[in-house]
Design an enzyme around this catalytic site. Structure first.
Site, PDB file in Angstrom:
ATOM      1  N   HIS A   1     -19.630  53.278  -2.487  1.00  0.00           N
ATOM      2  CA  HIS A   1     -18.184  53.410  -3.347  1.00  0.00           C
ATOM      3  C   HIS A   1     -18.650  53.942  -4.552  1.00  0.00           C
ATOM      4  O   HIS A   1     -19.445  53.745  -5.218  1.00  0.00           O
ATOM      5  CB  HIS A   1     -17.552  52.175  -3.136  1.00  0.00           C
ATOM      6  CG  HIS A   1     -16.420  52.206  -3.573  1.00  0.00           C
ATOM      7  ND1 HIS A   1     -15.599  52.193  -4.958  1.00  0.00           N
ATOM      8  CD2 HIS A   1     -14.999  52.051  -2.663  1.00  0.00           C
ATOM      9  CE1 HIS A   1     -14.300  52.185  -4.735  1.00  0.00           C
ATOM     10  NE2 HIS A   1     -13.987  52.208  -3.364  1.00  0.00           N
TER      11      HIS A   1
ATOM     12  N   GLN B   1     -16.334  45.165   1.136  1.00  0.00           N
ATOM     13  CA  GLN B   1     -15.873  45.644   2.526  1.00  0.00           C
ATOM     14  C   GLN B   1     -15.973  44.708   3.594  1.00  0.00           C
ATOM     15  O   GLN B   1     -15.885  44.750   4.603  1.00  0.00           O
ATOM     16  CB  GLN B   1     -16.223  47.073   2.816  1.00  0.00           C
ATOM     17  CG  GLN B   1     -15.456  47.652   3.670  1.00  0.00           C
ATOM     18  CD  GLN B   1     -14.022  48.093   3.060  1.00  0.00           C
ATOM     19  OE1 GLN B   1     -13.104  47.689   4.054  1.00  0.00           O
ATOM     20  NE2 GLN B   1     -13.782  48.441   2.148  1.00  0.00           N
TER      21      GLN B   1
ATOM     22  N   CYS C   1     -13.001  57.339  -1.764  1.00  0.00           N
ATOM     23  CA  CYS C   1     -13.942  56.994  -3.047  1.00  0.00           C
ATOM     24  C   CYS C   1     -15.459  56.937  -2.663  1.00  0.00           C
ATOM     25  O   CYS C   1     -16.226  56.077  -3.077  1.00  0.00           O
ATOM     26  CB  CYS C   1     -13.786  55.579  -3.387  1.00  0.00           C
ATOM     27  SG  CYS C   1     -12.037  55.433  -4.202  1.00  0.00           S
TER      28      CYS C   1
HETATM   29  C1  LIG Z   1     -12.639  48.504  -2.406  1.00  0.00           C
HETATM   30  C2  LIG Z   1     -14.222  48.494  -2.770  1.00  0.00           C
HETATM   31  C3  LIG Z   1     -14.619  48.643  -3.997  1.00  0.00           C
HETATM   32  C4  LIG Z   1     -13.838  48.468  -5.097  1.00  0.00           C
HETATM   33  O1  LIG Z   1     -12.992  47.204  -5.270  1.00  0.00           O
HETATM   34  P1  LIG Z   1     -11.806  47.135  -6.363  1.00  0.00           P
HETATM   35  O2  LIG Z   1     -11.066  45.832  -5.932  1.00  0.00           O
HETATM   36  O3  LIG Z   1     -11.048  48.279  -6.205  1.00  0.00           O
HETATM   37  O4  LIG Z   1     -12.602  46.633  -7.551  1.00  0.00           O
HETATM   38  C5  LIG Z   1     -16.125  48.620  -4.164  1.00  0.00           C
HETATM   39  N1  LIG Z   1     -16.888  48.897  -3.080  1.00  0.00           N
HETATM   40  C6  LIG Z   1     -16.314  48.823  -1.907  1.00  0.00           C
HETATM   41  C7  LIG Z   1     -17.248  48.925  -0.712  1.00  0.00           C
HETATM   42  C8  LIG Z   1     -14.934  48.709  -1.535  1.00  0.00           C
HETATM   43  O5  LIG Z   1     -14.594  48.871  -0.121  1.00  0.00           O
END
Ligand SMILES: *Cc1c(COP(=O)(O)O)cnc(C)c1O
Length: 404
Positions: free
Chosen positions: A121, A201, A362
Site C-alpha cells: 500500500h 488488511q 493505493c
Molecule cells: C487501509 C490500509 C492501510 C492504511 O490504513 P489507514 O487506516 O488509512 O492508516 C495500510 N495498509 C494496508 C494494507 C491497508 O489496507
C-alpha cells in the site's frame, strides 16, 4: 453457529437503500461497517463519561481512563502481546508506520538497506522512501509474480547483513494475497534485520499472534475491523520501543512530562503525545470484543466460501479477468472487463446499489506490473451473502452490456 442473517441485524447501515436499491456493500477492504455494539460504545462514551484521561482526579476522568486502558488490554490480549505497554494507540496503520520509520532514522547509517514488497500500500512505501532520503539508506523491493504472490527466492537474494528493516503487508489490500510472513520474519531475523508487518488488511480476517510470529512491529487500523476511523494500534517488542525515540515529542509534551514528572520514557506514553482518540480507542476495544464473540475461525471459513463462490460466478462472465490468483488469499477480488474502464463499471454498479472500489487501491506499483490503470475491487466481509454476490454478478453483466 454462524448465522449471517442474525449478524446482519447488528449492522444498521445494511438496511439502507442506495439509488433506490438495497445496499450491497463490497468495499470492506477500504473500511468495514460498524455494528450496533460499537455504535453503542461510542454513544455511551459521549453520553455518560466523556472526559480527558490520565489527568483528572474526578470520576468521569477516571472512568474514561479505566475504559481506555481496558481497551488497550483487549488489544494486547487479541494480538497476544507480552505486555500492555507494547501496545501503542495510534490514529491508524499509517500513523504506526510513520512512527516506526521516523524512529529508525536515527538508527540507520548510510548504505544500510530496507526491504519492502512490490505488493505494498502507498502508506507502506512513501514513509520508507522518506526515511531513505533522510538516512542515506537504500530501498530494495521484493518482486511479485503473475499470480500476485511475492517471489520468495528473490527475497532471499536481497537479504544480507546490510539489511536493517523489512516491511511487508500481511495481506495485500489490492489483490487479497496472504503473504508468507512467518518465513519473511524468520529469514530477516537470520540476518539481524527487524520486521514490521502491516496488518491493516489481515486483521478483519485473521487473529495474529505477535509472539508466535516473533514479529518486531505489527500495525493495524480499527476501521477495517468493525471499529471507528482515526484509531489503530502499533505493537512493538519492548526492546525496540525502548530503542526508538519518541515520534511526536512536541514542546508541550516534553516540558510537562520531563520536568514535572519523570514519566517521559515510560511506555506506552512515550509514543502517545497529546489527547488521544479516547472514544475511538474504547470503541476499538468494543469492535475486538464483537469480532471475537463471532470467532475468527468462523469468519475465515465463511468468507472463504464467499470468495470461492464469487470467483466461480464472476469467471463465468466472458471477458472478465481476475488479478491476484494466489492460492493463499482472502475475500478480495480485483477484476476488469476486457475493453472497459474500471471506473465506468464502478459508476454503473453504484447506480444499482452496489459499492465497490475502482482505481489503483493505493497500490500503483501493482497496477503498473499488470499494465492496467486500475481494477474493480469487490471485497467481502462476514456480513455479506451469496445473494449479494449474485446481485453483483447480474449487475456486472448489465454494465458490460451497456458499456460494450
Ligand atoms: C487501509 C490500509 C492501510 C492504511 O490504513 P489507514 O487506516 O488509512 O492508516 C495500510 N495498509 C494496508 C494494507 C491497508 O489496507
Amino acid at each position: 453457529m454462524f448465522n449471517v442473517e442474525t449478524i446482519r441485524k447488528d449492522f444498521p447501515i445494511l438496511q439502507r437503500k442506495v439509488n433506490g436499491k438495497p445496499l450491497v456493500y463490497f468495499d470492506n477492504a477500504a473500511t468495514s461497517q460498524t455494528p450496533q455494539q460499537v455504535i453503542d460504545a461510542i454513544v455511551e462514551y459521549y453520553s455518560y463519561y466523556n472526559a480527558n484521561i490520565h489527568r483528572g482526579v474526578h470520576t468521569l476522568s477516571q472512568e474514561a481512563t479505566d475504559k481506555y486502558e481496558q481497551a488497550r488490554l483487549k488489544i494486547q490480549k487479541h494480538f497476544n502481546a507480552k505486555a500492555s505497554h507494547e501496545i501503542i494507540m495510534t490514529s491508524g496503520t499509517t500513523h504506526g508506520i510513520n512512527l516506526v520509520a521516523n524512529g529508525f532514522a536515527s538508527l540507520l547509517e548510510k548504505g544500510d538497506e530496507i526491504i519492502v514488497s512490490a505488493l505494498e500500500h502507498h502508506s507502506n512505501i512513501v514513509p520508507w522512501q522518506m526515511l531513505c532520503e533522510r538516512s542515506g539508506a537504500i530501498l530494495k523491493v521484493i518482486p511479485m509474480n503473475d499470480e500476485g504472490a511475492l517471489v520468495m527466492s528473490a527475497y532471499a537474494d536481497l537479504l544480507s547483513e546490510k539489511t536493517k528493516l523489512v516491511f511487508v503487508n500481511h495481506i495485500s489490500n489490492a489483490l487479497g494475497t496472504i503473504n508468507p510472513i512467518e518465513e519473511i520474519i524468520q529469514q530477516a531475523h537470520a540476518v539481524g534485520a527487524a520486521v514490521l508487518i502491516d496488518g491493516a488488511q489481515a486483521c478483519p480476517h485473521v487473529k495474529p499472534d505477535v509472539q508466535a510470529l516473533d514479529v518486531d512491529f505489527y500495525v493495524a487500523s480499527a476501521h477495517k475491523m468493525c471499529g471507528p476511523t482515526g484509531v489503530g494500534m502499533l505493537y512493538g517488542k519492548e526492546e525496540w520501543l525502548k530503542k526508538l525515540p519518541p515520534y511526536q515529542g512536541g514542546g508541550e509534551m516534553i516540558a510537562e512530562v520531563t520536568f514535572e514528572k519523570t514519566t517521559y520514557a515510560d511506555l506506552p506514553h512515550k509514543f502517545e503525545a497529546g489527547t488521544p482518540n479516547i472514544c475511538g480507542g474504547i470503541a476499538f476495544g468494543a469492535a475486538i470484543d464483537y469480532m471475537n464473540a463471532i470467532g475468527f475461525d468462523k469468519i475465515a471459513t465463511y468468507e472463504h466460501e464467499l470468495l470461492d463462490y464469487a470467483t466461480a460466478q464472476l469467471l463465468n462472465i466472458p471477458g472478465l479477468k481476475i488479478y491476484g490468483t494466489s492460492k493463499q488469499k482472502t475475500s478480495v477480488i480485483s477484476f476488469n472487463l476486457a475493453g472497459i474502464h474500471p471506473y465506468d463499471v464502478g459508476t454503473l454498479l453504484d447506480k444499482m446499489g452496489i459499492a465497490v472500489r475502482t482505481g489503483h487501491h493505493c497500490a500503483q506499483p501493482i497496477m503498473d506490473y499488470f499494465k492496467i490503470p486500475g481494477t474493480i475491487r469487490a471485497s467481502f466481509a462476514f456480513y455479506n451473502t451469496r445473494d449479494e454476490i449474485d446481485a453483483l454478478v447480474t449487475a456486472v453483466q448489465k454494465a458490460q452490456l451497456m458499456l460494450s
